[in-house]
Design a protein around this motif. Structure first.
Motif, PDB file in Angstrom:
ATOM      1  N   MET A   1       0.824  -1.198   0.000  1.00 49.51           N
ATOM      2  CA  MET A   1       0.000   0.000   0.000  1.00 49.51           C
ATOM      3  C   MET A   1       0.862   1.252   0.000  1.00 49.51           C
ATOM      4  SD  MET A   1      -2.841  -1.231  -0.332  1.00 49.51           S
ATOM      5  CE  MET A   1      -3.687   0.342  -0.356  1.00 49.51           C
TER       6      MET A   1
ATOM      7  N   ASP B   1       2.801   1.974  -2.186  1.00 47.79           N
ATOM      8  CA  ASP B   1       3.042   2.361  -3.568  1.00 47.79           C
ATOM      9  C   ASP B   1       1.876   3.176  -4.064  1.00 47.79           C
ATOM     10  OD1 ASP B   1       3.526  -0.937  -3.310  1.00 47.79           O
ATOM     11  OD2 ASP B   1       5.243   0.389  -3.557  1.00 47.79           O
ATOM     12  N   SER B   2       1.682   4.312  -3.473  1.00 54.35           N
ATOM     13  CA  SER B   2       0.423   4.991  -3.694  1.00 54.35           C
ATOM     14  C   SER B   2       0.450   5.930  -4.867  1.00 54.35           C
ATOM     15  CB  SER B   2       0.076   5.782  -2.442  1.00 54.35           C
ATOM     16  OG  SER B   2       1.033   6.794  -2.268  1.00 54.35           O
ATOM     17  N   GLY B   3       1.524   6.576  -5.086  1.00 51.45           N
ATOM     18  CA  GLY B   3       1.493   7.593  -6.126  1.00 51.45           C
ATOM     19  C   GLY B   3       1.162   8.960  -5.586  1.00 51.45           C
ATOM     20  N   GLN B   4       0.685   9.044  -4.338  1.00 53.01           N
ATOM     21  CA  GLN B   4       0.366  10.358  -3.816  1.00 53.01           C
ATOM     22  C   GLN B   4       1.615  11.063  -3.329  1.00 53.01           C
ATOM     23  OE1 GLN B   4      -2.522  10.657  -0.762  1.00 53.01           O
ATOM     24  NE2 GLN B   4      -4.170  11.009  -2.188  1.00 53.01           N
TER      25      GLN B   4
ATOM     26  N   THR C   1       5.095  12.229  -3.574  1.00 48.49           N
ATOM     27  CA  THR C   1       6.034  12.392  -4.665  1.00 48.49           C
ATOM     28  C   THR C   1       7.373  12.922  -4.170  1.00 48.49           C
ATOM     29  OG1 THR C   1       5.307  14.633  -5.040  1.00 48.49           O
ATOM     30  CG2 THR C   1       4.199  12.911  -6.286  1.00 48.49           C
TER      31      THR C   1
ATOM     32  N   ASP D   1       8.290  15.834  -3.857  1.00 50.24           N
ATOM     33  CA  ASP D   1       8.762  16.943  -4.667  1.00 50.24           C
ATOM     34  C   ASP D   1       8.664  18.259  -3.895  1.00 50.24           C
ATOM     35  OD1 ASP D   1       5.740  17.211  -6.685  1.00 50.24           O
ATOM     36  OD2 ASP D   1       6.078  16.813  -4.555  1.00 50.24           O
TER      37      ASP D   1
ATOM     38  N   ALA E   1      -5.214  12.754   7.847  1.00 48.82           N
ATOM     39  CA  ALA E   1      -4.907  12.038   6.606  1.00 48.82           C
ATOM     40  C   ALA E   1      -5.808  12.411   5.442  1.00 48.82           C
ATOM     41  CB  ALA E   1      -5.007  10.528   6.844  1.00 48.82           C
TER      42      ALA E   1
ATOM     43  N   LYS F   1      -1.650  19.521  -6.474  1.00 51.35           N
ATOM     44  CA  LYS F   1      -0.794  19.524  -5.288  1.00 51.35           C
ATOM     45  C   LYS F   1      -1.533  20.136  -4.091  1.00 51.35           C
ATOM     46  CE  LYS F   1       3.667  20.486  -5.691  1.00 51.35           C
ATOM     47  NZ  LYS F   1       4.915  21.293  -5.821  1.00 51.35           N
TER      48      LYS F   1
ATOM     49  N   SER G   1      -3.806  17.634  -2.701  1.00 52.64           N
ATOM     50  CA  SER G   1      -3.260  16.270  -2.649  1.00 52.64           C
ATOM     51  C   SER G   1      -3.534  15.606  -1.304  1.00 52.64           C
ATOM     52  CB  SER G   1      -1.763  16.271  -2.942  1.00 52.64           C
ATOM     53  OG  SER G   1      -1.083  17.037  -1.974  1.00 52.64           O
TER      54      SER G   1
ATOM     55  N   LEU H   1      -9.062  14.010   0.540  1.00 51.22           N
ATOM     56  CA  LEU H   1      -9.651  12.802  -0.028  1.00 51.22           C
ATOM     57  C   LEU H   1     -11.131  13.019  -0.326  1.00 51.22           C
ATOM     58  CD1 LEU H   1      -7.981  10.030   2.150  1.00 51.22           C
ATOM     59  CD2 LEU H   1      -7.345  10.828  -0.143  1.00 51.22           C
TER      60      LEU H   1
ATOM     61  N   ARG I   1       5.486   0.084 -11.134  1.00 50.20           N
ATOM     62  CA  ARG I   1       4.447   1.108 -11.008  1.00 50.20           C
ATOM     63  C   ARG I   1       3.571   1.137 -12.257  1.00 50.20           C
ATOM     64  NH1 ARG I   1       5.298   5.983  -7.864  1.00 50.20           N
ATOM     65  NH2 ARG I   1       3.489   6.761  -8.947  1.00 50.20           N
TER      66      ARG I   1
ATOM     67  N   TYR J   1      -4.801   0.317  -5.631  1.00 48.38           N
ATOM     68  CA  TYR J   1      -4.308   0.700  -4.306  1.00 48.38           C
ATOM     69  C   TYR J   1      -4.962  -0.013  -3.124  1.00 48.38           C
ATOM     70  CZ  TYR J   1      -3.119   4.722  -7.270  1.00 48.38           C
ATOM     71  OH  TYR J   1      -2.676   5.525  -8.273  1.00 48.38           O
TER      72      TYR J   1
ATOM     73  N   GLU K   1      -4.683   6.694   6.086  1.00 48.82           N
ATOM     74  CA  GLU K   1      -3.312   6.920   5.630  1.00 48.82           C
ATOM     75  C   GLU K   1      -2.680   5.623   5.101  1.00 48.82           C
ATOM     76  OE1 GLU K   1      -4.473   7.754   8.651  1.00 48.82           O
ATOM     77  OE2 GLU K   1      -3.098   7.287  10.267  1.00 48.82           O
TER      78      GLU K   1
ATOM     79  N   LYS L   1      -5.210   3.035   1.439  1.00 48.76           N
ATOM     80  CA  LYS L   1      -4.958   4.075   0.441  1.00 48.76           C
ATOM     81  C   LYS L   1      -6.099   4.161  -0.556  1.00 48.76           C
ATOM     82  CE  LYS L   1      -2.928   6.197  -3.061  1.00 48.76           C
ATOM     83  NZ  LYS L   1      -3.277   7.572  -3.285  1.00 48.76           N
TER      84      LYS L   1
ATOM     85  N   SER M   1      -5.772  13.208  -5.442  1.00 50.42           N
ATOM     86  CA  SER M   1      -5.783  14.101  -6.608  1.00 50.42           C
ATOM     87  C   SER M   1      -4.711  13.747  -7.631  1.00 50.42           C
ATOM     88  CB  SER M   1      -5.610  15.547  -6.147  1.00 50.42           C
ATOM     89  OG  SER M   1      -4.328  15.738  -5.576  1.00 50.42           O
ATOM     90  N   ARG M   2      -3.562  13.264  -7.139  1.00 46.47           N
ATOM     91  CA  ARG M   2      -2.480  13.034  -8.104  1.00 46.47           C
ATOM     92  C   ARG M   2      -2.575  11.674  -8.792  1.00 46.47           C
ATOM     93  NH1 ARG M   2       2.445  16.597  -5.520  1.00 46.47           N
ATOM     94  NH2 ARG M   2       1.667  16.084  -3.465  1.00 46.47           N
ATOM     95  N   ASP M   3      -3.610  10.935  -8.453  1.00 42.92           N
ATOM     96  CA  ASP M   3      -3.838   9.650  -9.117  1.00 42.92           C
ATOM     97  C   ASP M   3      -4.880   9.771 -10.225  1.00 42.92           C
ATOM     98  OD1 ASP M   3      -2.193   8.503  -7.104  1.00 42.92           O
ATOM     99  OD2 ASP M   3      -3.913   8.504  -5.742  1.00 42.92           O
TER     100      ASP M   3
ATOM    101  N   VAL N   1      -0.325  -3.618  -7.085  1.00 44.50           N
ATOM    102  CA  VAL N   1       0.806  -2.915  -6.464  1.00 44.50           C
ATOM    103  C   VAL N   1       2.090  -3.439  -7.104  1.00 44.50           C
ATOM    104  CG1 VAL N   1      -0.385  -2.474  -4.293  1.00 44.50           C
ATOM    105  CG2 VAL N   1       0.858  -4.611  -4.586  1.00 44.50           C
ATOM    106  N   PRO N   2       3.188  -2.699  -6.954  1.00 45.74           N
ATOM    107  CA  PRO N   2       4.417  -3.085  -7.663  1.00 45.74           C
ATOM    108  C   PRO N   2       4.836  -4.539  -7.452  1.00 45.74           C
ATOM    109  CG  PRO N   2       4.643  -0.864  -6.864  1.00 45.74           C
ATOM    110  CD  PRO N   2       3.319  -1.361  -6.337  1.00 45.74           C
TER     111      PRO N   2
END
Lengths: 233, 806
Positions: free
Chosen positions: A1, A3-6, A8, A10, A118, A201, A204, A207, B669, B707, B725, B728, B732-734, B788-789
């Motif tokens: 879990m 490996d969410s992608g949220q 980053t 950055d 969260a 961003k 982000s 939810l 990914r 996810y 948390e 998952k 927004s970034r998905d 997942v990966p």
């Protein structure tokens, strides 16, 4: 879990951060506070730094160290400046800002969803910086000005961002909507001409289980006068 | 049709139909049928003479079918919308559960004495009956006890109501429970073994809800395996496979998903002598009233349920449930209203989830694609409940010579499942639609072309044509795994299927007031799907008044009964009743004002917000001015749902989803840059809201596929990610670039000819579409969720299944 992608990594972290990360005025968070003080019925708030203390509360016992004051466990008076109006509430030191707003001031526009910082459903602003009010103790707000969803519309007129949310149908059940509006209005305050990536961003941390995200993006860009980017055909 | 949904909904339909007036007088009308721009035509329908005139296609209407602002949007964007979690009543107490800390146990004692003495505590309750779990067919198999057996960690045991939430939190911690722990099992594969700990000592069944869910009753049970529930259609299955030129077979494994609505389950219960008033976060005010009345043996006249706003349900919020029953009991004991909202952890543990699935699907076909046989065996766990069947898509999507499905529920020590957005269908389609993709590749037939040959649904045929002409589909390289770099791009498609369920419990009242204001009332609730707006549009169309000016009063059982919102029934069920009521109220209104204009009701009509005389006896006047001529303050009409006009012309609903993926074959990914969702729901009443739901279903499907996963620790039986948390969900970034293409279609079944979209919207097909895109990208088949990966790398043969072991 994980490996969410949220996440980053950055530079700038999620725009909605707890007070402990987002501002320099306080170095306690709800988590840190609970860890330090222990979760007991009689927990007292140990506050390092007199500048945080409310004027009336300053009359509480001073023990030994002049920089450590003890509040509670019973209710203490706290003044909160919410949307430009000062309110005095009698609250226990462990009361979160979300709870103070919702339960003690009846301002239920701010929603508590995860109660863990969260989901950003409880986003309010402190001096225009978005924070999770479920992770912020009311007593640590001090003199900072609190902005809530109830203060976004002025004189009964929706803010242009809210108008754009309505126009684009940037909501379904609506439970995340106040938090979304707060995050996006704070974004437009600090960046009036955001890109789509900026909007993503900014929300982000917010939810939305109905997954209304695309329309939140479109509404915020329109409110900023930025044309939504092309869609596929 | 999906058997588990039939059992849930049909008794309601049949009971209501049986009570309907016999044989109304009918006449023949011509109705629009088909898809504008493709197959639109008119067909004759026999309809009761009391029905309003046939509604034209959307392009000819003023308000219905037009993008319309959500009726309550300004309340939602300004924080004024009051949800159940926001209700505060004078003297209200705060309720809190004490939940089981172990997954399987007999409760020997519950000591509440310290909690009762705790300052601020007003009532304490030890729960004697837990709702939602399956129940033993033979209760004598367990020793009677005043405490229910704990079947999962998180099962409520006791509760308190106190003057503050803090005090309630503290007080439940003072309750002392002694357990006699029993062996437990939390994963489906282990639970299927013959030597597994038993969740129930004998056969057990779970009731369904208005949202579907629940499983078949009376099927065989061996150990924890409740089933099989067998369904056979067409010819002999073995002969079907003998007749096949090509056979594909695969095992597909999906995980448990929790609903995770943002507003948790909960109620505010105010028990007063003679009236129990309940504010509930529910998908069915009627279902809540029903369960309260039954549980407490109260007449329905003494239970009122209010749901003005609710923060999402997705299938899990029906009936009083444990929070409702317990809050009411606490309120009764304390003599004060009690608010009991679950916390986030409880929401994950105890009020529903989508069961997992372990399916083996086998499909036989002739060289031309004709399906000779579909065989499906599935196992799934709905925790200590049932309802893990997933044969709906295999049964209902395509035509075949022979079908054989065997669905099994597997009991585990987890919280009971509940209906979740298209129950069983995302799981079922994940297997079926990847198997069909595999078949297309084996037969060297393009995937859309293969479906044109085997799918009889006329609307999906149009949808495939839309897909065929799309830039996204045209960009697809038909050669799988053609990219040479480590990040491989693919495009895949899959289809969804859902059904036309009608709840006859659908009534509404329409009122015309003398000041020209208009009002519609129904007990129905708005989940965020937008039924308030749709009802306003219907009155707007009849009276020529903008929807924003219509008063929509819903979410209160004091109003005429409304449908429970499960299975996408609401729009299809309620809108015809509302239009009928609006039409009848209009006729009453015209009769009321006709004498003032020296004419009769038959001579009057409302056109574009004006009352006009057909014979020219009066100059047109505005509707509002005409209303001033009423002799009473208001006229009203109430109408109920009548049966569909012609059930023999039944068709399913669905859609086609197209997904683009970028698979990083080194990190595992998956990124989804673009999605095209082409969907139908009969007549779209408000395209704006329909698109919102399709966005939502599609993204929820992506979230599920990539996810989400409920993790139960096999060593402790506890959920390790009961939060937002580590559980998952898509953020927004998905979110991909998402294009929705709505296909308007008419079937001539009711005075609005509308239907719902909630279930069919995206989530059914997206997982399989991602799987097919993954194959197109890599040449490998992804048969497990979440992707997942570690699972991706396993599918690519780079790491062992389940990831690298330390």
């Amino acid at each position: 879990m994980a490996d969410s992608g949220q996440f980053t990594g950055d530079g700038e972290s999620s725009a909605t951060t707890s007070v402990s990360e987002g501002t320099a005025k306080s170095n306690i968070s709800r988590r840190g506070f609970l860890r330090g003080a222990g979760i007991t019925a009689a927990s007292t708030a140990l506050i390092d730094g007199v500048q945080l203390l409310h004027r009336e509360a300053a009359a509480e016992t001073i023990k030994g160290n002049a920089h450590v004051r003890e509040l509670g466990p019973g209710p203490v008076p706290v003044t909160l400046n919410v949307n430009g109006t000062e309110h005095v509430v009698q609250i226990e030191p462990r009361t979160t800002l979300a709870d103070a707003l919702r339960t003690h001031l009846g301002m239920t526009g701010t929603k508590v969803v995860c109660d863990h910082g969260a989901c950003s459903g409880c986003t309010v602003t402190l001096d225009k910086v978005p924070v999770n009010s479920c992770m912020t103790l009311a007593i640590e707000v001090g003199s900072r000005r609190i902005g809530t969803i109830e203060g976004i519309a002025q004189n009964g007129q929706l803010h242009p961002l809210q108008v754009a949310f309505v126009k684009h149908d940037a909501m379904q059940c609506g439970f995340c909507t106040p938090g979304m509006v707060m995050s996006c209005s704070a974004l437009l305050e600090r960046n009036p001409k955001p890109t789509l990536a900026d909007v993503k961003k900014a929300v982000s941390g917010n939810l939305c289980r109905c997954a209304t995200y695309p329309k939140v993006f479109a509404a915020t860009l329109e409110a900023a006068g930025v044309a939504p980017e092309k869609s596929i055909s | 049709m999906a058997t588990h949904l039939d059992t849930a909904l049909d008794p309601l339909v049949q009971a209501a139909a049986a009570a309907a007036p016999a044989k109304p007088e009918k006449h023949t009308v011509m109705m629009p049928i088909g898809v504008p721009g493709y197959t639109l035509r008119t067909e004759a329908r026999e309809v009761p003479v009391s029905e309003p005139p046939v509604l034209a296609v959307n392009s000819e209407l003023e308000f219905i079918g037009k993008p319309t602002e959500r009726w309550d949007a300004h309340y939602k964007v300004s924080g004024q919308a009051k949800y159940t979690a926001d209700i505060q009543l004078p003297g209200m107490l705060y309720g809190r559960f004490l939940n089981a800390s172990v997954p399987h146990a007999k409760v020997l004692s519950v000591d509440v004495s310290a909690a009762e003495k705790y300052p601020g505590v007003k009532s304490v309750l030890v729960i004697e009956r837990v709702l939602g779990n399956a129940e033993l067919r033979d209760p004598k198999l367990e020793t009677p006890s005043r405490y229910p057996i704990v079947r999962y960690a998180g099962q409520p045991i006791a509760a308190v109501a106190a003057t503050s939430a803090h005090i309630a939190d503290e007080a439940v911690k003072l309750i002392m429970v002694t357990y006699e722990e029993m062996p437990f099992v939390t994963d489906q594969l282990s639970a299927r073994k013959t030597d597994s700990p038993q969740v129930y000592p004998g056969a057990a069944d779970q009731a369904g809800s208005a949202g579907g869910g629940g499983g078949p009753h009376g099927v065989p049970q061996t150990g924890n395996v409740h089933g099989p529930s067998i369904n056979k259609k067409g010819g002999d299955i073995e002969q079907g496979f003998k007749d096949a030129d090509v056979i594909v077979e695969g095992r597909y494994v999906t995980q448990v998903q929790t609903h995770s609505a943002l507003e948790t389950h909960g109620v505010v219960a105010d028990w007063k002598p003679g009236m129990l008033t309940v504010w509930a976060s529910t998908q069915g005010t009627g279902s809540v009233r029903e369960e309260f009345a039954q549980y407490f043996k109260l007449p329905k006249t003494q239970v009122r349920v209010i749901t003005e706003y609710m923060g999402g349900g997705f299938g899990a919020k029906f009936g009083a449930g444990n929070p409702g029953v317990v809050a009411a009991q606490l309120s009764q004991k304390a003599g004060a209203p009690v608010r009991l909202m679950l916390d986030r952890k409880e929401e994950h543990l105890s009020v529903g989830n989508r069961p997992d699935a372990d399916q083996i699907i086998r499909i036989g076909a002739k060289k031309d694609g004709t399906l000779t046989a579909i065989q499906l065996e599935s196992f799934g766990t709905a925790g200590c409940g049932t309802g893990a069947g997933c044969a709906g898509p295999a049964t209902n999507m395509y035509k075949y010579a022979a079908l054989h499905t065997a669905e099994n529920d597997v009991f585990t020590n987890g919280g009971p499942a509940a209906a979740f957005r298209a129950p069983g269908h995302p799981q079922g389609a994940f297997a079926l639609e990847q198997a069909i993709d595999e078949l297309a590749i084996k037969l060297a037939i393009e995937p859309l072309d293969l479906r044109d040959r085997i799918d009889e649904n006329s609307v999906r045929r149009v949808e495939r044509q839309v897909v065929r002409e799309s830039a996204l589909w045209k960009s697809r390289n038909p050669v799988a795994g053609a990219d040479s770099g480590p990040v491989k791009r693919g495009v895949g498609m899959a289809q969804s299927v859902w059904y036309r369920f009608i709840s006859m419990n659908s009534s509404a009242e329409v009122l015309v007031h003398r000041d020209g204001s208009l009002e519609v009332r129904s007990a129905v609730q708005d989940l965020g799907t937008g039924i308030k707006t749709v009802l306003a549009q219907i009155l707007a169309e009849e009276y020529g008044v903008p929807p924003a000016k219509i008063a929509v009063r819903i979410g209160d059982t004091n109003y005429p009964v409304g449908p429970d919102s499960g299975g996408s029934v609401t729009t299809a069920s309620l809108t015809p009743a509302v239009r009928d009521a609006a039409w009848q109220a209009k006729k009453k209104f015209l009769a009321e004002i006709a004498p003032a204009y020296g004419t009769t009701a038959d001579d009057l009509q409302i056109v574009k917000g004006e009352v006009r005389s057909k014979s020219g006896k009066m100059q047109p006047v505005s509707f509002q001015r005409a209303a001033g001529k009423m002799k009473v303050d208001s006229v009203s009409a109430q109408a109920r749902r009548i049966p569909d006009y012609d059930r023999s012309k039944y068709e399913t609903y669905g859609g086609v989803s197209v997904v683009e993926v970028n698979v990083d074959t080194e990190t595992g990914r998956i990124l989804i840059p673009r999605v095209l969702a082409v969907h139908d729901c009969g007549r779209p009443m408000n395209p704006t809201q329909v698109i919102s739901q399709i966005n939502g279903g599609t993204i929820q499907g992506i979230s599920y596929t990539l996810y989400e996963q409920r993790h139960l620790d096999p060593n402790t039986g506890l959920m390790v990610n009961p939060n937002l948390e580590q559980y998952k969900i898509a953020g927004s970034r998905d979110i991909p670039e998402l294009q929705v293409h709505l296909v308007e279609s008419y079937i001539g079944q009711s005075s609005t000819d509308a239907s719902g979209i909630g279930e069919a919207a995206g989530i059914v097909a997206v997982g399989a579409a991602i799987g097919n895109a993954f194959f197109n990208a890599t040449g490998y088949r992804m048969r497990r969720m979440p992707m997942v990966p570690s699972e991706v790398l396993a599918a690519l043969g780079k790491v062992p299944q389940g990831g690298l072991k330390a």
